[in-house]
Design a protein around this motif. Structure first.
Motif, PDB file in Angstrom:
ATOM      1  N   GLY A 117       0.794  -1.227   0.000  1.00  0.00           N
ATOM      2  CA  GLY A 117       0.000   0.000   0.000  1.00  0.00           C
ATOM      3  C   GLY A 117       0.820   1.267   0.000  1.00  0.00           C
ATOM      4  O   GLY A 117       0.293   2.351   0.278  1.00  0.00           O
ATOM      5  N   ALA A 118       2.098   1.159  -0.344  1.00  0.00           N
ATOM      6  CA  ALA A 118       2.950   2.347  -0.380  1.00  0.00           C
ATOM      7  C   ALA A 118       2.567   3.221  -1.570  1.00  0.00           C
ATOM      8  O   ALA A 118       2.256   2.728  -2.649  1.00  0.00           O
ATOM      9  CB  ALA A 118       4.420   1.938  -0.483  1.00  0.00           C
ATOM     10  N   ASN A 123       9.000   6.459  -0.094  1.00  0.00           N
ATOM     11  CA  ASN A 123      10.179   5.595  -0.079  1.00  0.00           C
ATOM     12  C   ASN A 123       9.828   4.116   0.043  1.00  0.00           C
ATOM     13  O   ASN A 123      10.566   3.251  -0.427  1.00  0.00           O
ATOM     14  CB  ASN A 123      11.081   5.963   1.105  1.00  0.00           C
ATOM     15  CG  ASN A 123      11.638   7.358   1.000  1.00  0.00           C
ATOM     16  OD1 ASN A 123      12.275   7.709   0.022  1.00  0.00           O
ATOM     17  ND2 ASN A 123      11.408   8.174   2.021  1.00  0.00           N
ATOM     18  N   ASP A 124       8.700   3.818   0.701  1.00  0.00           N
ATOM     19  CA  ASP A 124       8.404   2.419   1.014  1.00  0.00           C
ATOM     20  C   ASP A 124       8.208   1.561  -0.222  1.00  0.00           C
ATOM     21  O   ASP A 124       8.532   0.376  -0.219  1.00  0.00           O
ATOM     22  CB  ASP A 124       7.173   2.336   1.922  1.00  0.00           C
ATOM     23  CG  ASP A 124       7.502   2.640   3.369  1.00  0.00           C
ATOM     24  OD1 ASP A 124       8.693   2.582   3.726  1.00  0.00           O
ATOM     25  OD2 ASP A 124       6.577   2.947   4.150  1.00  0.00           O
ATOM     26  N   GLN A 125       7.658   2.124  -1.282  1.00  0.00           N
ATOM     27  CA  GLN A 125       7.506   1.353  -2.518  1.00  0.00           C
ATOM     28  C   GLN A 125       8.862   0.826  -2.993  1.00  0.00           C
ATOM     29  O   GLN A 125       8.994  -0.321  -3.437  1.00  0.00           O
ATOM     30  CB  GLN A 125       6.864   2.215  -3.601  1.00  0.00           C
ATOM     31  CG  GLN A 125       7.667   3.476  -3.914  1.00  0.00           C
ATOM     32  CD  GLN A 125       7.068   4.319  -5.016  1.00  0.00           C
ATOM     33  OE1 GLN A 125       6.335   3.825  -5.858  1.00  0.00           O
ATOM     34  NE2 GLN A 125       7.390   5.605  -5.028  1.00  0.00           N
ATOM     35  N   VAL A 141       5.345  -7.594  -8.458  1.00  0.00           N
ATOM     36  CA  VAL A 141       4.826  -6.713  -7.422  1.00  0.00           C
ATOM     37  C   VAL A 141       3.716  -5.837  -7.999  1.00  0.00           C
ATOM     38  O   VAL A 141       3.861  -5.267  -9.081  1.00  0.00           O
ATOM     39  CB  VAL A 141       5.938  -5.815  -6.837  1.00  0.00           C
ATOM     40  CG1 VAL A 141       5.357  -4.865  -5.785  1.00  0.00           C
ATOM     41  CG2 VAL A 141       7.040  -6.672  -6.220  1.00  0.00           C
ATOM     42  N   ILE A 142       2.608  -5.747  -7.262  1.00  0.00           N
ATOM     43  CA  ILE A 142       1.501  -4.864  -7.626  1.00  0.00           C
ATOM     44  C   ILE A 142       1.513  -3.677  -6.679  1.00  0.00           C
ATOM     45  O   ILE A 142       1.491  -3.841  -5.456  1.00  0.00           O
ATOM     46  CB  ILE A 142       0.149  -5.594  -7.539  1.00  0.00           C
ATOM     47  CG1 ILE A 142       0.120  -6.791  -8.489  1.00  0.00           C
ATOM     48  CG2 ILE A 142      -1.003  -4.636  -7.847  1.00  0.00           C
ATOM     49  CD1 ILE A 142      -1.116  -7.666  -8.334  1.00  0.00           C
ATOM     50  N   ALA A 143       1.551  -2.484  -7.250  1.00  0.00           N
ATOM     51  CA  ALA A 143       1.564  -1.249  -6.462  1.00  0.00           C
ATOM     52  C   ALA A 143       0.336  -0.426  -6.850  1.00  0.00           C
ATOM     53  O   ALA A 143       0.397   0.385  -7.779  1.00  0.00           O
ATOM     54  CB  ALA A 143       2.846  -0.469  -6.710  1.00  0.00           C
TER      55      ALA A 143
END
Length: 410
Positions: A117-118, A123-125, A141-143
């Motif tokens: 959920g970034a 930065n977290d992504q 990865v799904i963002a």
């Protein structure tokens, strides 16, 4: 045909609660919610029930606190890590551990995808996805926040709050408290909402209710408290003579630091993605540990080894902040750090008082401090001849004199 599986890093907060339902509907997939227990405490209450009610087919809530303290926090503190002179990297250091466990779950469940959920601005992504890339390059990865469709559905937090209310998803965010938080064993962070204005004063009396781990220095006890930390090879192994695990050390120091208003930081930092952001942090136990560790090093660490390690603090901090925990360069630096800590053993005494961590003594069986040599009185050991300093200074001054002569001739 069986549906695809997506392992979602799920905190139960506003973003991931909305994302869980959105992923299920958008991808027609089976959502496996994963929450790492890294010290959120009461925030974990009712999380499994909430995730299942929101649409998860399975929920993992794994207690990773021991591993977090032992294998992530402690090695980082051995490196005296501090980003941009203020931030003790509480959020940053948790992400590689979460990524590691997500990869393990994805492989065990046969999931092709991991989701987080970034936001696309944070930065977290980067931290999550670099961790996954280093550990499991085959997993995609799904963002959602980087999806045009998701951003169209939810242009801001107000729309997300409305969506949650419409679908009966309980969240702590509200119009009155729109800021987001991230808590773990090392710290809690606050950002967004009114904090996006760098002139806003979170330390004002009327904003005290925002803080979770500490009282304000003004409300801290009027009586100072002494605490002794015992170190072995750069790691704290006991507090006030009582042997403790890394997890127990962090819990005890958080209690002491919070009681005395220690560890609050308000800063504007430079994100890896290029923008500046304002964050407010509470790191009570980490602040005490950081101070004690540096004081222990001052007595036991060779000068040149210390200066070499210190020259790498900025690099090490950036690697953690930017998400390169599993990168070969961080592992190489850690080997140097571990070697540098072999003699960082002894006891540090500190005084805690109204937001301050004050040194009150240090001792070690492998101390490099020799009072006979350092004394201003007569040197009984005769290990240092003050007359030797004349030649030492003359040789170091030579290049300065040559340079001055050239400049004067101009």
């Amino acid at each position: 045909m069986a549906k695809d599986k997506i392992v979602l890093a799920y905190s139960g907060g506003l973003d991931t609660s909305i994302i869980l339902k959105w992923l299920k509907e958008t991808y027609d997939a089976e959502i496996i919610a994963f929450t790492a227990d890294i010290g959120q405490k009461e925030e974990l209450d009712g999380l499994e029930e909430k995730a299942l009610k929101t649409g998860a087919s399975k929920v993992y809530i794994d207690d990773l606190r021991d591993e977090f303290a032992k294998d992530f926090i402690f090695p980082m503190f051995q490196a005296a890590t501090m980003y941009e002179g203020q931030y003790l990297l509480g959020t940053s250091i948790a992400r590689p551990l979460i990524a590691k466990r997500m990869v393990e779950i994805a492989r065990a469940e046969g999931a092709k995808y991991i989701a987080h959920g970034a936001t696309g601005k944070g930065n977290d992504q980067v931290r999550f996805e670099l961790g996954v890339a280093a550990l499991a390059p085959e997993i995609e990865v799904i963002a959602p926040w980087r999806s045009e469709q998701f951003r169209s559905d939810f242009p801001g937090r107000a729309e997300m709050i409305a969506f949650a209310e419409k679908h009966g998803i309980p969240v702590t965010a509200s119009a009155a408290k729109p800021y987001s938080t991230d808590r773990n064993l090392l710290h809690i962070s606050f950002e967004s909402g009114m904090l996006e204005d760098p002139w806003f004063d979170p330390s004002a009396e009327e904003n005290e209710e925002m803080y979770v781990l500490s009282v304000s220095p003004e409300r801290a006890p009027d009586q100072a408290e002494y605490v002794e930390l015992t170190f072995e090879q750069g790691n704290c192994v006991a507090i006030n003579g009582e042997a403790m695990s890394p997890l127990q050390v962090m819990e005890k120091l958080n209690e002491l630091g919070g009681k005395h208003g220690i560890g609050r930081v308000d800063m504007v930092e430079n994100r890896f993605v290029g923008m500046k952001s304002r964050g407010v942090y509470e790191t009570p136990g980490g602040t005490i540990l950081f101070t004690a560790h540096r004081k222990m090093e001052s007595l036991t660490m060779d000068r040149e080894v210390m200066h070499l390690r210190d020259s790498l603090i900025s690099k090490y901090s950036e690697l953690v902040y930017n998400g390169f925990w599993f990168a070969p360069e961080r592992l190489a630096l850690q080997a140097l750090v571990t070697e540098s800590q072999k003699n960082v053993s002894g006891v540090v005494r500190l005084k805690l008082y109204k937001g301050n961590v004050i040194g009150a003594g240090v001792k070690s069986p492998v101390s490099l401090y020799n009072p006979d040599i350092a004394t201003m009185e007569a040197d009984p050991s005769q290990a240092y001849d003050q007359g030797d300093a004349t030649g030492f200074i003359r040789l170091n001054a030579l290049r300065l004199k040559v340079s001055a002569g050239v400049n004067q001739s101009k």
